[in-house]
Motif scaffolding. Structure first.
Motif, PDB file in Angstrom:
ATOM      1  N   THR A   7      14.912 -14.471  -4.420  1.00 55.09           N
ATOM      2  CA  THR A   7      13.902 -14.220  -5.443  1.00 55.09           C
ATOM      3  C   THR A   7      13.112 -12.999  -5.019  1.00 55.09           C
ATOM      4  OG1 THR A   7      13.715 -16.552  -6.036  1.00 55.09           O
ATOM      5  CG2 THR A   7      11.895 -15.125  -6.663  1.00 55.09           C
ATOM      6  N   ILE A   8      13.043 -12.010  -5.888  1.00 57.63           N
ATOM      7  CA  ILE A   8      12.370 -10.758  -5.560  1.00 57.63           C
ATOM      8  C   ILE A   8      11.453 -10.383  -6.720  1.00 57.63           C
ATOM      9  CG2 ILE A   8      14.395  -9.456  -6.358  1.00 57.63           C
ATOM     10  CD1 ILE A   8      13.707  -7.352  -4.187  1.00 57.63           C
ATOM     11  N   ARG A   9      10.166 -10.353  -6.432  1.00 59.66           N
ATOM     12  CA  ARG A   9       9.153 -10.082  -7.461  1.00 59.66           C
ATOM     13  C   ARG A   9       9.283 -11.023  -8.655  1.00 59.66           C
ATOM     14  NH1 ARG A   9       8.536  -3.547  -8.275  1.00 59.66           N
ATOM     15  NH2 ARG A   9       7.479  -3.065  -6.317  1.00 59.66           N
ATOM     16  N   GLY A  10       9.662 -12.263  -8.408  1.00 59.94           N
ATOM     17  CA  GLY A  10       9.748 -13.249  -9.473  1.00 59.94           C
ATOM     18  C   GLY A  10      11.085 -13.310 -10.176  1.00 59.94           C
ATOM     19  N   ILE A  11      11.983 -12.370  -9.921  1.00 62.19           N
ATOM     20  CA  ILE A  11      13.337 -12.424 -10.481  1.00 62.19           C
ATOM     21  C   ILE A  11      14.166 -13.298  -9.547  1.00 62.19           C
ATOM     22  CG2 ILE A  11      15.389 -11.122 -11.118  1.00 62.19           C
ATOM     23  CD1 ILE A  11      13.091 -10.537 -12.954  1.00 62.19           C
ATOM     24  N   SER A  12      14.573 -14.481 -10.017  1.00 65.53           N
ATOM     25  CA  SER A  12      15.214 -15.456  -9.145  1.00 65.53           C
ATOM     26  C   SER A  12      16.705 -15.568  -9.444  1.00 65.53           C
ATOM     27  CB  SER A  12      14.532 -16.819  -9.291  1.00 65.53           C
ATOM     28  OG  SER A  12      14.629 -17.283 -10.624  1.00 65.53           O
ATOM     29  N   ASP A  44      -3.277  10.562  12.495  1.00 63.17           N
ATOM     30  CA  ASP A  44      -2.228  11.282  13.207  1.00 63.17           C
ATOM     31  C   ASP A  44      -0.928  10.471  13.252  1.00 63.17           C
ATOM     32  OD1 ASP A  44      -1.162  13.458  14.507  1.00 63.17           O
ATOM     33  OD2 ASP A  44      -1.783  12.777  16.495  1.00 63.17           O
ATOM     34  N   ASN A  45      -0.597   9.880  12.106  1.00 60.10           N
ATOM     35  CA  ASN A  45       0.635   9.117  11.917  1.00 60.10           C
ATOM     36  C   ASN A  45       0.650   7.771  12.645  1.00 60.10           C
ATOM     37  OD1 ASN A  45       1.684  11.216  10.358  1.00 60.10           O
ATOM     38  ND2 ASN A  45       2.653  12.193  12.125  1.00 60.10           N
ATOM     39  N   ASN A  46      -0.457   7.351  13.208  1.00 58.33           N
ATOM     40  CA  ASN A  46      -0.488   6.055  13.874  1.00 58.33           C
ATOM     41  C   ASN A  46      -0.676   4.898  12.900  1.00 58.33           C
ATOM     42  OD1 ASN A  46      -0.109   6.783  16.611  1.00 58.33           O
ATOM     43  ND2 ASN A  46      -2.188   7.616  16.654  1.00 58.33           N
ATOM     44  N   ILE A  47      -0.986   5.204  11.660  1.00 56.77           N
ATOM     45  CA  ILE A  47      -1.085   4.195  10.607  1.00 56.77           C
ATOM     46  C   ILE A  47      -0.268   4.680   9.420  1.00 56.77           C
ATOM     47  CG2 ILE A  47      -2.615   2.970   9.024  1.00 56.77           C
ATOM     48  CD1 ILE A  47      -4.878   3.390  11.014  1.00 56.77           C
ATOM     49  N   ARG A  48       0.570   3.824   8.914  1.00 56.32           N
ATOM     50  CA  ARG A  48       1.305   4.168   7.696  1.00 56.32           C
ATOM     51  C   ARG A  48       1.492   2.908   6.867  1.00 56.32           C
ATOM     52  NH1 ARG A  48       5.390   4.584  11.692  1.00 56.32           N
ATOM     53  NH2 ARG A  48       7.008   2.983  11.499  1.00 56.32           N
ATOM     54  N   GLY A  49       1.627   3.114   5.568  1.00 55.52           N
ATOM     55  CA  GLY A  49       1.761   1.952   4.705  1.00 55.52           C
ATOM     56  C   GLY A  49       2.134   2.340   3.294  1.00 55.52           C
ATOM     57  N   GLY A  50       2.145   1.353   2.435  1.00 54.29           N
ATOM     58  CA  GLY A  50       2.479   1.576   1.044  1.00 54.29           C
ATOM     59  C   GLY A  50       1.980   0.444   0.179  1.00 54.29           C
ATOM     60  N   PHE A  51       1.930   0.696  -1.120  1.00 56.45           N
ATOM     61  CA  PHE A  51       1.478  -0.320  -2.070  1.00 56.45           C
ATOM     62  C   PHE A  51       2.181  -0.095  -3.392  1.00 56.45           C
ATOM     63  CE2 PHE A  51      -1.284   3.335  -2.496  1.00 56.45           C
ATOM     64  CZ  PHE A  51      -1.365   3.522  -3.871  1.00 56.45           C
ATOM     65  N   ALA A  52       2.228  -1.128  -4.225  1.00 56.80           N
ATOM     66  CA  ALA A  52       2.823  -1.019  -5.557  1.00 56.80           C
ATOM     67  C   ALA A  52       2.216  -2.078  -6.461  1.00 56.80           C
ATOM     68  CB  ALA A  52       4.334  -1.180  -5.495  1.00 56.80           C
ATOM     69  N   GLY A  78       2.419  -8.388 -10.791  1.00 60.48           N
ATOM     70  CA  GLY A  78       2.033  -8.571  -9.406  1.00 60.48           C
ATOM     71  C   GLY A  78       1.815  -7.274  -8.667  1.00 60.48           C
ATOM     72  N   PHE A  79       1.620  -7.406  -7.377  1.00 61.80           N
ATOM     73  CA  PHE A  79       1.429  -6.240  -6.522  1.00 61.80           C
ATOM     74  C   PHE A  79       1.876  -6.591  -5.110  1.00 61.80           C
ATOM     75  CE2 PHE A  79      -2.490  -8.670  -6.213  1.00 61.80           C
ATOM     76  CZ  PHE A  79      -2.779  -8.653  -4.860  1.00 61.80           C
ATOM     77  N   GLU A  80       2.000  -5.586  -4.269  1.00 64.42           N
ATOM     78  CA  GLU A  80       2.377  -5.773  -2.870  1.00 64.42           C
ATOM     79  C   GLU A  80       1.867  -4.596  -2.064  1.00 64.42           C
ATOM     80  OE1 GLU A  80       6.277  -6.143  -4.084  1.00 64.42           O
ATOM     81  OE2 GLU A  80       6.806  -4.032  -3.934  1.00 64.42           O
ATOM     82  N   TYR A 112       2.241 -10.585  -4.186  1.00 63.13           N
ATOM     83  CA  TYR A 112       1.712 -11.519  -5.179  1.00 63.13           C
ATOM     84  C   TYR A 112       2.477 -11.331  -6.479  1.00 63.13           C
ATOM     85  CZ  TYR A 112      -1.388 -13.462  -8.741  1.00 63.13           C
ATOM     86  OH  TYR A 112      -1.889 -14.171  -9.801  1.00 63.13           O
ATOM     87  N   VAL A 113       2.870 -12.445  -7.098  1.00 57.63           N
ATOM     88  CA  VAL A 113       3.501 -12.377  -8.412  1.00 57.63           C
ATOM     89  C   VAL A 113       2.999 -13.530  -9.265  1.00 57.63           C
ATOM     90  CG1 VAL A 113       5.546 -13.627  -7.566  1.00 57.63           C
ATOM     91  CG2 VAL A 113       5.680 -12.307  -9.681  1.00 57.63           C
ATOM     92  N   ASP A 114       2.574 -13.205 -10.464  1.00 64.25           N
ATOM     93  CA  ASP A 114       2.144 -14.196 -11.445  1.00 64.25           C
ATOM     94  C   ASP A 114       3.222 -14.255 -12.516  1.00 64.25           C
ATOM     95  OD1 ASP A 114       0.677 -15.984 -12.978  1.00 64.25           O
ATOM     96  OD2 ASP A 114      -0.339 -14.378 -14.065  1.00 64.25           O
ATOM     97  N   SER A 115       3.976 -15.348 -12.536  1.00 67.80           N
ATOM     98  CA  SER A 115       5.059 -15.490 -13.516  1.00 67.80           C
ATOM     99  C   SER A 115       4.637 -16.477 -14.598  1.00 67.80           C
ATOM    100  CB  SER A 115       6.339 -15.989 -12.835  1.00 67.80           C
ATOM    101  OG  SER A 115       6.165 -17.291 -12.304  1.00 67.80           O
ATOM    102  N   GLU A 116       5.009 -16.170 -15.837  1.00 65.06           N
ATOM    103  CA  GLU A 116       4.624 -17.035 -16.953  1.00 65.06           C
ATOM    104  C   GLU A 116       5.715 -17.029 -18.010  1.00 65.06           C
ATOM    105  OE1 GLU A 116       1.155 -17.498 -20.410  1.00 65.06           O
ATOM    106  OE2 GLU A 116       1.022 -15.922 -18.898  1.00 65.06           O
TER     107      GLU A 116
END
Length: 746
Positions: free
Chosen positions: A106-111, A560-568, A601-603, A622-626
């Motif tokens: 299951t990925i982002r609510g697609i199962s 100085d590249n010691n922290i990296r990340g992402g969001f969506a 949702g978001f991540e 987090y995913v809110d499925s309805e």
């Protein structure tokens, strides 16, 4: 030792795999064979390359939400099977259940459900898996794993509706190299893995690897007094690369895997949080064989563009036989006690067993052209074909306590194990696709990516069930032996992404994409059986699913590249979402569809190296499925099945160098939390949050290491699955052991 005629060509060919090996959510260490264990400079941490977008790209520049694992990630975190890397990925979960080839992503609510197409496209060494039963395998000799989230239909076509998992095994090397891995655990279980690579005559190179795993299991069958999940797996993989000229190379690959275990270790309860041990009186049989191969040919033209042809053949066979409802010893079973009320003698032995036989074989062909990476306007176009033949057989037999009839024929005529019901369907599918994608650097800051793919899936179902076993329900049409049912599913799948990169340390992207998962047939007569039982939504076939997604995301580096990340952040509308229905009356697994569902949702994820040798990671999904449209109003507003509303991933790794400078201790701990999980469209039961901890201590030297590890360290007792009808499948308890790795180079 024979050397390649063109070492420069060889080095150029393996460069991409070595650079791609640098991708990681961990600090980058020296590559295997370098003889170094120190951390590289901080600036090298950011050289993280991925290939899931069909071009080699920096992870921080790739306009897609993605988690990537290198060879070192795989080794340091003890990734042995798909559940291990999925457990480290936000907004992605895996349900392991009744048999070896059954696992649902299951990925982002697609199962995913039994007998549906996968929810993600799984690509191994450039070849897309066409059978969902191929995914659940031992992972060994792996170079990298990439998990792309969100519909990737424009790139990978059907089944990339939730995303894509790209797995690349290790390529042959310029010099002779080898690796041996030995492990023992508390099953007791034993693991042996080995690989050898090097040159093989003029302009040739090879790599061979194998894996053997044998365990008595970890979950006790309290009736038989033995573990219910013993497993034996032996797998081999071989590669040969032929560098025919400076512009042309051929890649030959083959694999084989044989697995033996036991199935149907269910208990029946309508509370998913009630953890019960298996009590089947028949341990059952579950044998699976996988084998196949591919030929990849690559030609680079004078302009630097590349023609690629991939021809592949895959074969899978799986036989499953075990207890049936309600998975208890005869004297405790529902059926036995029911029959006692109708005059069955108390000393009689009567229950039911079930048997399933699955098989598939397919040929696939992909041809594509990739323009040079050096141009501002880049493009890829191509065609894809796959021809598949699948067999599915299910049935129930009487169980007089004498085990299974031997041999396990299609239909048992053995009086010790007579056939009660039986269904057999042969499915012939031919699918083809055309695709194109482009990338245009509009300026130094802005890039436009666009993909378009058309998939067409022509499906045919031939009823092989003898007429005497075809369900005959008054008021419903009756199928016929030899009946041919046909259905075609097709979809255009666009993907458009706009990327903005104002500075090297920040990338922003947003876009729209469509994913498509083909529909299929339920087994002959199941619609009539479901209708007679008052079960809504089961037809002779189920429709294809589409998912349309809007997404906005970003990636960043700090300090100085010691922290990296992402969001969506994303919003998905899914049409014809599949859900599972088991029909006890004819022992079949069936699929219904939800007309429409909304998934929002978001991540985010972040990796930091606050001190030399220390890395910490955090991820949240987090995913809110309805359910927004469905024929039964009682289900509208409920969550879609098999979706964990939240996922939390935390981890820390510390590398302590010892006095000689060549050895070190590596401490690692990983935490995963699965939020509340609903398992059916009517929300009849919801699993409480599950928290899992893995830990690992490694003594690492120049060419060998020894690890003490534990998975599910706190021995959390929980159910991996609850299936409509009250079927619960218990998850693995704590497993711990020792692993020894040795590598050499000549």
């Amino acid at each position: 030792m024979p050397e390649l005629a063109s070492k420069d060509l060889f080095k150029k060919s393996i460069l991409s795999s070595v650079v791609v090996g640098a991708l990681s959510s961990t600090p980058v260490y020296a590559q295997e064979g370098s003889g170094e264990n120190e951390l590289q400079d901080d600036k090298d941490v950011e050289v993280i390359m991925v290939q899931g977008t069909r071009r080699t790209t920096k992870l921080q520049d790739a306009p897609v939400s993605m988690t990537a694992f290198t060879e070192l990630d795989i080794e340091r975190s003890g990734i042995d099977r798909p559940a291990d890397f999925i457990g480290l990925t936000p907004n992605v979960t895996l349900i392991e259940t009744q048999n070896a080839g059954m696992a649902f992503i299951t990925i982002r609510g697609i199962s995913q459900n039994r007998d549906t197409q996968p929810s993600v496209a799984v690509i191994v060494d450039g070849v897309q898996q066409t059978d969902a039963g191929q995914f659940q395998q031992e992972l060994f000799d792996i170079q990298q794993i990439e998990v792309l989230k969100g519909p990737q239909g424009g790139l990978y076509g059907r089944n990339a509706i939730g995303g894509a998992i790209v797995i690349n095994t290790k390529d042959p090397t310029e010099y002779t190299q080898g690796k041996v891995r030995l492990g023992v655990d508390n099953g007791p279980g034993y693991r042996v893995q080995a690989g050898l690579s090097g040159p093989m005559g003029e302009n040739w190179a090879y790599r061979i690897s194998g894996s053997y795993y044998d365990t008595d299991g970890y979950i006790e069958n309290t009736y038989l007094g033995e573990n219910s999940d013993p497993l034996k797996d032996i797998s081999f993989r071989g590669k040969a690369l032929w560098y025919a000229s400076e512009n042309f190379e051929v890649d030959f690959r083959g694999y084989y895997s044989a697995l033996e275990t036991q199935p149907f270790n269910y208990r029946i309860t309508f509370d998913v949080n009630e953890v019960l041990s298996p009590r089947t009186n028949n341990p059952g049989i579950n044998d699976r064989d996988l084998y196949g191969g591919s030929i990849k040919m690559t030609y680079t033209d004078e302009e630097g563009g590349t023609w690629t042809s991939i021809t592949a053949y895959d074969r899978s066979k799986e036989l499953i036989a075990g207890d049936a409802y309600d998975f208890l010893p005869v004297e405790e079973s529902f059926l036995y006690n029911l029959l006692l009320g109708f005059g069955l003698p108390e000393d009689a032995v009567y229950d039911q067993s079930q048997i399933s036989n699955f098989g598939s074989k397919n040929w696939s062909q992909e041809i594509r052209y990739t323009s040079p990476d050096s141009e501002r306007f880049k493009y890829i176009y191509g065609v894809y074909f796959v021809d598949t033949e699948q067999l599915q057989q299910n049935g129930a037999r009487a169980d007089f306590g004498l085990g299974f009839a031997s041999p396990l024929d299609w239909i048992s005529t053995d009086p010790s194990n007579p056939q009660l019901n039986f269904l057999s369907d042969l499915r012939n599918n031919f699918a083809w696709a055309v695709f194109a994608n482009m990338s245009y650097e509009m300026s130094d800051d802005w890039v436009l990516d666009a993909s378009l793919r058309y998939d067409r899936d022509e499906r045919e179902n031939v009823t092989q069930t003898p007429q005497a076993f075809i369900p005959n329900v008054p008021g419903f049409p009756v199928g016929t032996e030899g009946e041919v049912r046909e259905k075609t599913f097709s979809e255009w799948q666009p993907k458009v992404t706009l990327t903005y990169k104002p500075v090297d340390a920040f990338t922003m992207y947003g876009g729209y994409s469509v994913g498509f998962r083909s529909g299929g047939f339920n087994q002959t007569g199941s619609d009539a059986v479901a209708g007679a039982a008052g079960i809504f939504g089961i037809k002779e076939f189920y429709e294809a699913e589409t998912a349309s997604t809007w997404e906005l995301g970003g990636k960043f580096t700090l300090a100085d590249n010691n922290i990296r990340g992402g969001f969506a952040v994303y919003s998905t509308t899914s049409e014809n979402t599949p859900f599972f229905v088991f029909l006890q009356e004819n022992s079949t697994q069936n699929i219904g569809t939800i007309d429409e569902a909304e998934l929002n949702g978001f991540e985010f994820d972040i990796t930091a190296t606050p001190l030399p040798g220390l890395r910490v990671v955090a991820g949240f999904g987090y995913v809110d499925s309805e359910i927004t449209e469905y024929g039964d109003p009682q289900a509208i507003g409920n969550q879609t099945p098999a979706v964990s509303k939240t996922t939390i991933n935390l981890g820390a790794e510390y590398r302590q160098d010892l006095s000689d400078g060549l050895t070190s201790l590596i401490y690692r701990i990983d935490y995963q939390r699965l939020g509340e999980t609903n398992f059916d469209i009517y929300e009849t039961t919801t699993r409480e949050p599950v928290s899992l901890v893995d830990a690992r201590l490694t003594y690492d030297t120049e060419n060998w290491s020894l690890s003490l590890w534990a998975k599910n360290l706190l021995d959390k007792q929980y159910n991996a699955e609850w299936s409509p009808g009250g079927f619960v499948y218990r998850a693995r308890p704590r497993v711990f052991g020792l692993t020894y790795n040795y590598k050499f180079e000549m």
